[in-house]
Design a protein around this motif. Sequence first.
Motif, PDB file in Angstrom:
ATOM      1  N   ARG A 221       0.877  -1.172   0.000  1.00 26.35           N
ATOM      2  CA  ARG A 221       0.000   0.000   0.000  1.00 26.35           C
ATOM      3  C   ARG A 221       0.912   1.219   0.000  1.00 26.35           C
ATOM      4  NH1 ARG A 221      -4.406   0.693   4.589  1.00 26.35           N
ATOM      5  NH2 ARG A 221      -2.524   0.615   5.840  1.00 26.35           N
ATOM      6  N   LEU A 222       0.655   2.148  -0.919  1.00 26.63           N
ATOM      7  CA  LEU A 222       1.520   3.313  -1.107  1.00 26.63           C
ATOM      8  C   LEU A 222       0.785   4.606  -0.801  1.00 26.63           C
ATOM      9  CD1 LEU A 222       3.022   2.348  -4.580  1.00 26.63           C
ATOM     10  CD2 LEU A 222       4.098   2.035  -2.344  1.00 26.63           C
ATOM     11  N   ASP A 223       1.539   5.579  -0.312  1.00 29.65           N
ATOM     12  CA  ASP A 223       1.064   6.956  -0.225  1.00 29.65           C
ATOM     13  C   ASP A 223       1.725   7.668  -1.393  1.00 29.65           C
ATOM     14  OD1 ASP A 223       0.900   9.735   0.194  1.00 29.65           O
ATOM     15  OD2 ASP A 223       0.730   9.449   2.359  1.00 29.65           O
ATOM     16  N   ILE A 224       0.966   7.949  -2.416  1.00 31.76           N
ATOM     17  CA  ILE A 224       1.503   8.517  -3.649  1.00 31.76           C
ATOM     18  C   ILE A 224       2.119   9.894  -3.397  1.00 31.76           C
ATOM     19  CG2 ILE A 224       0.947   9.274  -5.996  1.00 31.76           C
ATOM     20  CD1 ILE A 224       0.844   6.225  -5.534  1.00 31.76           C
ATOM     21  N   ASP A 225       1.462  10.715  -2.568  1.00 28.96           N
ATOM     22  CA  ASP A 225       1.957  12.069  -2.321  1.00 28.96           C
ATOM     23  C   ASP A 225       3.343  12.064  -1.686  1.00 28.96           C
ATOM     24  OD1 ASP A 225      -0.365  13.178  -3.386  1.00 28.96           O
ATOM     25  OD2 ASP A 225      -1.365  13.202  -1.430  1.00 28.96           O
ATOM     26  N   SER A 226       3.549  11.197  -0.698  1.00 33.52           N
ATOM     27  CA  SER A 226       4.851  11.183  -0.024  1.00 33.52           C
ATOM     28  C   SER A 226       5.805  10.154  -0.632  1.00 33.52           C
ATOM     29  CB  SER A 226       4.668  10.886   1.469  1.00 33.52           C
ATOM     30  OG  SER A 226       4.198   9.565   1.652  1.00 33.52           O
ATOM     31  N   ARG A 227       5.295   9.405  -1.622  1.00 32.66           N
ATOM     32  CA  ARG A 227       6.110   8.378  -2.287  1.00 32.66           C
ATOM     33  C   ARG A 227       6.698   7.394  -1.282  1.00 32.66           C
ATOM     34  NH1 ARG A 227       9.302  11.392  -7.198  1.00 32.66           N
ATOM     35  NH2 ARG A 227       7.449  12.174  -8.204  1.00 32.66           N
ATOM     36  N   SER A 228       5.826   6.896  -0.408  1.00 29.31           N
ATOM     37  CA  SER A 228       6.304   5.960   0.604  1.00 29.31           C
ATOM     38  C   SER A 228       5.350   4.777   0.744  1.00 29.31           C
ATOM     39  CB  SER A 228       6.457   6.659   1.952  1.00 29.31           C
ATOM     40  OG  SER A 228       5.207   7.142   2.400  1.00 29.31           O
ATOM     41  N   VAL A 229       5.898   3.666   1.226  1.00 31.48           N
ATOM     42  CA  VAL A 229       5.101   2.481   1.501  1.00 31.48           C
ATOM     43  C   VAL A 229       4.439   2.676   2.854  1.00 31.48           C
ATOM     44  CG1 VAL A 229       5.180  -0.014   1.889  1.00 31.48           C
ATOM     45  CG2 VAL A 229       6.667   1.026   0.171  1.00 31.48           C
ATOM     46  N   THR A 230       3.125   2.449   2.927  1.00 31.38           N
ATOM     47  CA  THR A 230       2.413   2.605   4.197  1.00 31.38           C
ATOM     48  C   THR A 230       1.928   1.278   4.765  1.00 31.38           C
ATOM     49  OG1 THR A 230       0.309   3.019   3.084  1.00 31.38           O
ATOM     50  CG2 THR A 230       1.664   4.942   3.625  1.00 31.38           C
ATOM     51  N   GLY A 231       1.920   0.230   3.943  1.00 35.97           N
ATOM     52  CA  GLY A 231       1.453  -1.054   4.440  1.00 35.97           C
ATOM     53  C   GLY A 231       1.858  -2.188   3.522  1.00 35.97           C
ATOM     54  N   LEU A 232       1.825  -3.394   4.088  1.00 39.13           N
ATOM     55  CA  LEU A 232       2.095  -4.614   3.328  1.00 39.13           C
ATOM     56  C   LEU A 232       0.823  -5.440   3.306  1.00 39.13           C
ATOM     57  CD1 LEU A 232       5.530  -5.628   4.886  1.00 39.13           C
ATOM     58  CD2 LEU A 232       5.138  -4.370   2.756  1.00 39.13           C
ATOM     59  N   ALA A 233       0.349  -5.770   2.111  1.00 41.98           N
ATOM     60  CA  ALA A 233      -0.829  -6.629   1.969  1.00 41.98           C
ATOM     61  C   ALA A 233      -0.339  -8.079   1.979  1.00 41.98           C
ATOM     62  CB  ALA A 233      -1.558  -6.313   0.669  1.00 41.98           C
ATOM     63  N   LEU A 234      -0.773  -8.833   2.973  1.00 40.11           N
ATOM     64  CA  LEU A 234      -0.309 -10.202   3.159  1.00 40.11           C
ATOM     65  C   LEU A 234      -1.373 -11.220   2.791  1.00 40.11           C
ATOM     66  CD1 LEU A 234       1.420  -9.911   6.665  1.00 40.11           C
ATOM     67  CD2 LEU A 234       2.377  -9.419   4.400  1.00 40.11           C
ATOM     68  N   THR A 235      -0.915 -12.330   2.227  1.00 34.36           N
ATOM     69  CA  THR A 235      -1.756 -13.502   1.995  1.00 34.36           C
ATOM     70  C   THR A 235      -1.026 -14.688   2.604  1.00 34.36           C
ATOM     71  OG1 THR A 235      -0.739 -13.917  -0.149  1.00 34.36           O
ATOM     72  CG2 THR A 235      -2.773 -12.619  -0.143  1.00 34.36           C
ATOM     73  N   GLU A 236      -1.560 -15.874   2.397  1.00 32.40           N
ATOM     74  CA  GLU A 236      -0.965 -17.086   2.973  1.00 32.40           C
ATOM     75  C   GLU A 236      -0.725 -16.877   4.465  1.00 32.40           C
ATOM     76  OE1 GLU A 236      -0.809 -19.698   0.985  1.00 32.40           O
ATOM     77  OE2 GLU A 236      -1.350 -18.462  -0.733  1.00 32.40           O
ATOM     78  N   LEU A 237      -1.729 -16.309   5.127  1.00 32.50           N
ATOM     79  CA  LEU A 237      -1.593 -15.933   6.530  1.00 32.50           C
ATOM     80  C   LEU A 237      -1.440 -17.138   7.449  1.00 32.50           C
ATOM     81  CD1 LEU A 237      -4.385 -13.220   6.660  1.00 32.50           C
ATOM     82  CD2 LEU A 237      -1.922 -12.845   6.461  1.00 32.50           C
ATOM     83  N   ASN A 238      -0.728 -16.924   8.545  1.00 32.97           N
ATOM     84  CA  ASN A 238      -0.603 -17.915   9.600  1.00 32.97           C
ATOM     85  C   ASN A 238      -1.995 -18.143  10.192  1.00 32.97           C
ATOM     86  OD1 ASN A 238      -0.356 -19.040  12.238  1.00 32.97           O
ATOM     87  ND2 ASN A 238       1.745 -18.312  12.386  1.00 32.97           N
ATOM     88  N   GLY A 239      -2.532 -19.336  10.001  1.00 27.15           N
ATOM     89  CA  GLY A 239      -3.885 -19.642  10.432  1.00 27.15           C
ATOM     90  C   GLY A 239      -4.113 -19.469  11.920  1.00 27.15           C
ATOM     91  N   GLU A 240      -3.139 -19.862  12.719  1.00 33.42           N
ATOM     92  CA  GLU A 240      -3.286 -19.728  14.174  1.00 33.42           C
ATOM     93  C   GLU A 240      -3.272 -18.262  14.590  1.00 33.42           C
ATOM     94  OE1 GLU A 240      -0.813 -22.113  16.700  1.00 33.42           O
ATOM     95  OE2 GLU A 240      -0.874 -23.779  15.278  1.00 33.42           O
ATOM     96  N   LEU A 241      -2.413 -17.503  13.979  1.00 36.88           N
ATOM     97  CA  LEU A 241      -2.240 -16.099  14.337  1.00 36.88           C
ATOM     98  C   LEU A 241      -3.482 -15.274  14.007  1.00 36.88           C
ATOM     99  CD1 LEU A 241      -0.275 -13.920  15.353  1.00 36.88           C
ATOM    100  CD2 LEU A 241       0.548 -13.727  13.016  1.00 36.88           C
TER     101      LEU A 241
END
Length: 97
Positions: free
Chosen positions: A31-51
């Motif tokens: 996930r990006l903030d276009i204005d500041s040209r920075s990464v704001t988040g990581l979209a995760l899949t294959e999540l740890n089921g227990e977690l």
Amino acid sequence: MQSTADEITSLVGREVYSNNGVFVGEVEDVRLDIDSRSVTGLALTELNGELFRNRVQSGEGAIVPYRWVRAVGDVILINDVIERLESDEEDSGEAVA
């Protein structure tokens, strides 16, 4: 700008672990903030089921705030997500995903 784009796309596909060594998931997108040209988040899949049990439906993903990232190398290390999820849930009374 090219090296920045390459660095961002190199995050995709990396495994994410908590700093305690617990597998969290795999980066599918950023996930990006276009204005500041920075990464704001990581979209995760294959999540740890227990977690993520009772927090995310099976087959869905989650976004982890980039401020949780501690190190990026062959894998990505984040602050201990288990403690954060538990404390966020206790503070707000809601599940956090």
